[in-house]
Motif scaffolding. Structure first.
Motif, PDB file in Angstrom:
ATOM      1  N   PHE A 106       0.856  -1.177   0.000  1.00 15.27           N
ATOM      2  CA  PHE A 106       0.000   0.000   0.000  1.00 15.27           C
ATOM      3  C   PHE A 106       0.893   1.227   0.000  1.00 15.27           C
ATOM      4  O   PHE A 106       1.795   1.345   0.827  1.00 15.27           O
ATOM      5  N   THR A 107       0.660   2.142  -0.951  1.00 13.55           N
ATOM      6  CA  THR A 107       1.495   3.332  -1.087  1.00 13.55           C
ATOM      7  C   THR A 107       0.629   4.581  -1.082  1.00 13.55           C
ATOM      8  O   THR A 107      -0.401   4.638  -1.765  1.00 13.55           O
ATOM      9  N   ILE A 108       1.067   5.577  -0.299  1.00 10.79           N
ATOM     10  CA  ILE A 108       0.426   6.892  -0.278  1.00 10.79           C
ATOM     11  C   ILE A 108       1.398   7.867  -0.927  1.00 10.79           C
ATOM     12  O   ILE A 108       2.547   7.986  -0.483  1.00 10.79           O
ATOM     13  N   GLY A 109       0.926   8.543  -1.965  1.00 12.71           N
ATOM     14  CA  GLY A 109       1.810   9.462  -2.687  1.00 12.71           C
ATOM     15  C   GLY A 109       2.959   8.691  -3.310  1.00 12.71           C
ATOM     16  O   GLY A 109       2.783   7.617  -3.871  1.00 12.71           O
ATOM     17  N   THR A 110       4.156   9.244  -3.154  1.00 12.52           N
ATOM     18  CA  THR A 110       5.335   8.581  -3.701  1.00 12.52           C
ATOM     19  C   THR A 110       6.353   8.213  -2.628  1.00 12.52           C
ATOM     20  O   THR A 110       7.365   7.601  -2.936  1.00 12.52           O
ATOM     21  N   ASP A 111       6.060   8.573  -1.369  1.00 10.74           N
ATOM     22  CA  ASP A 111       7.098   8.377  -0.354  1.00 10.74           C
ATOM     23  C   ASP A 111       6.691   7.588   0.884  1.00 10.74           C
ATOM     24  O   ASP A 111       7.482   7.431   1.795  1.00 10.74           O
ATOM     25  N   HIS A 112       5.462   7.072   0.955  1.00 10.26           N
ATOM     26  CA  HIS A 112       5.055   6.257   2.092  1.00 10.26           C
ATOM     27  C   HIS A 112       4.514   4.922   1.589  1.00 10.26           C
ATOM     28  O   HIS A 112       3.418   4.871   1.030  1.00 10.26           O
ATOM     29  N   SER A 113       5.279   3.853   1.783  1.00  9.21           N
ATOM     30  CA  SER A 113       4.858   2.520   1.359  1.00  9.21           C
ATOM     31  C   SER A 113       4.827   1.588   2.552  1.00  9.21           C
ATOM     32  O   SER A 113       5.667   1.675   3.452  1.00  9.21           O
ATOM     33  N   TYR A 114       3.846   0.689   2.542  1.00 12.39           N
ATOM     34  CA  TYR A 114       3.658  -0.248   3.642  1.00 12.39           C
ATOM     35  C   TYR A 114       3.477  -1.646   3.073  1.00 12.39           C
ATOM     36  O   TYR A 114       2.584  -1.871   2.256  1.00 12.39           O
ATOM     37  N   SER A 115       4.314  -2.586   3.497  1.00 19.21           N
ATOM     38  CA  SER A 115       4.135  -3.995   3.154  1.00 19.21           C
ATOM     39  C   SER A 115       3.167  -4.572   4.166  1.00 19.21           C
ATOM     40  O   SER A 115       3.426  -4.533   5.371  1.00 19.21           O
ATOM     41  N   LEU A 127      -6.187   2.243   5.575  1.00 13.89           N
ATOM     42  CA  LEU A 127      -7.175   3.287   5.385  1.00 13.89           C
ATOM     43  C   LEU A 127      -6.757   4.209   4.252  1.00 13.89           C
ATOM     44  O   LEU A 127      -5.621   4.692   4.224  1.00 13.89           O
ATOM     45  N   ILE A 128      -7.679   4.449   3.347  1.00 10.86           N
ATOM     46  CA  ILE A 128      -7.490   5.441   2.300  1.00 10.86           C
ATOM     47  C   ILE A 128      -8.343   6.640   2.673  1.00 10.86           C
ATOM     48  O   ILE A 128      -9.554   6.510   2.865  1.00 10.86           O
ATOM     49  N   CYS A 129      -7.719   7.796   2.807  1.00 13.35           N
ATOM     50  CA  CYS A 129      -8.428   9.024   3.158  1.00 13.35           C
ATOM     51  C   CYS A 129      -8.829   9.772   1.885  1.00 13.35           C
ATOM     52  O   CYS A 129      -8.148   9.669   0.860  1.00 13.35           O
ATOM     53  N   PRO A 130      -9.925  10.539   1.959  1.00  7.59           N
ATOM     54  CA  PRO A 130     -10.360  11.294   0.783  1.00  7.59           C
ATOM     55  C   PRO A 130      -9.256  12.193   0.242  1.00  7.59           C
ATOM     56  O   PRO A 130      -8.490  12.787   1.006  1.00  7.59           O
ATOM     57  N   LYS A 131      -9.190  12.261  -1.060  1.00 15.16           N
ATOM     58  CA  LYS A 131      -8.273  13.125  -1.806  1.00 15.16           C
ATOM     59  C   LYS A 131      -6.814  12.682  -1.766  1.00 15.16           C
ATOM     60  O   LYS A 131      -5.965  13.292  -2.394  1.00 15.16           O
ATOM     61  N   SER A 132      -6.474  11.630  -1.025  1.00 18.38           N
ATOM     62  CA  SER A 132      -5.099  11.116  -0.995  1.00 18.38           C
ATOM     63  C   SER A 132      -4.844  10.284  -2.243  1.00 18.38           C
ATOM     64  O   SER A 132      -5.682   9.485  -2.641  1.00 18.38           O
ATOM     65  N   ILE A 133      -3.684  10.443  -2.824  1.00 19.20           N
ATOM     66  CA  ILE A 133      -3.300   9.639  -3.986  1.00 19.20           C
ATOM     67  C   ILE A 133      -2.689   8.342  -3.455  1.00 19.20           C
ATOM     68  O   ILE A 133      -1.676   8.368  -2.753  1.00 19.20           O
ATOM     69  N   THR A 134      -3.326   7.233  -3.762  1.00 17.58           N
ATOM     70  CA  THR A 134      -2.860   5.947  -3.249  1.00 17.58           C
ATOM     71  C   THR A 134      -2.791   4.912  -4.366  1.00 17.58           C
ATOM     72  O   THR A 134      -3.470   5.017  -5.387  1.00 17.58           O
TER      73      THR A 134
END
Length: 153
Positions: free
Chosen positions: A53-62, A70-77
């Protein structure tokens, strides 16, 4: 092969908490969703397998079975099933005025998008609740139970 089951809530629109749709997906290897931004919150609980799971380009979670993201509104995931052990998850799309405090009580939000039970009993309770939601089609009452107490397992 990818298997997707989706249920849409018809005619429900509440200010405090609105449930839009929910479902279960068994993903094919490397199936990817995104990058995308959503209008509402989405919570995915992993039943089996693993993925990224990746948020934007700099936060990734295995992530793996027993965790939720959780995906929040307006976040690019973007989220992608593992090649060797693709995940199966259930998900729900929701929004409303009370959602931010519910999520905060659960320790979830844009800065903390991953849920993982802290003990085996918590994981077992989550699995039981998720299974009940899908088989009995009682997701609205079960989801309210999650928001008002079961998150603290």
């Amino acid at each position: 092969m990818n298997e997707n089951i989706t249920y849409i809530f018809q005619g429900t629109n509440y200010m405090d908490l609105t449930l839009y749709q929910y479902g279960r997906e068994t993903c094919a290897p490397l199936l990817s969703c995104g990058p995308a931004a959503h209008n509402h919150y989405l919570l995915h609980y992993i039943l089996d397998g693993k993925g990224l799971f990746t948020i934007g380009t700099d936060h990734s979670y295995s992530l793996h079975a027993g965790q939720a993201f959780l995906i929040c509104p307006k976040s690019i995931t973007t989220y992608t099933a593992d090649k060797a052990d693709p995940w199966t998850y259930i998900w729900i799309e929701f929004d409303g005025l009370k959602v931010p405090p519910f999520l905060s009580d659960a320790g979830l939000g844009l800065q903390h998008p991953i849920y993982a039970p802290t003990d085996p009993a918590g994981s077992a309770n989550w699995n039981h609740l998720c299974s009940k939601c899908l088989t009995a089609m009682t997701i609205p009452s079960a989801f309210w139970a999650v928001c008002t107490g079961s998150w603290r397992l």
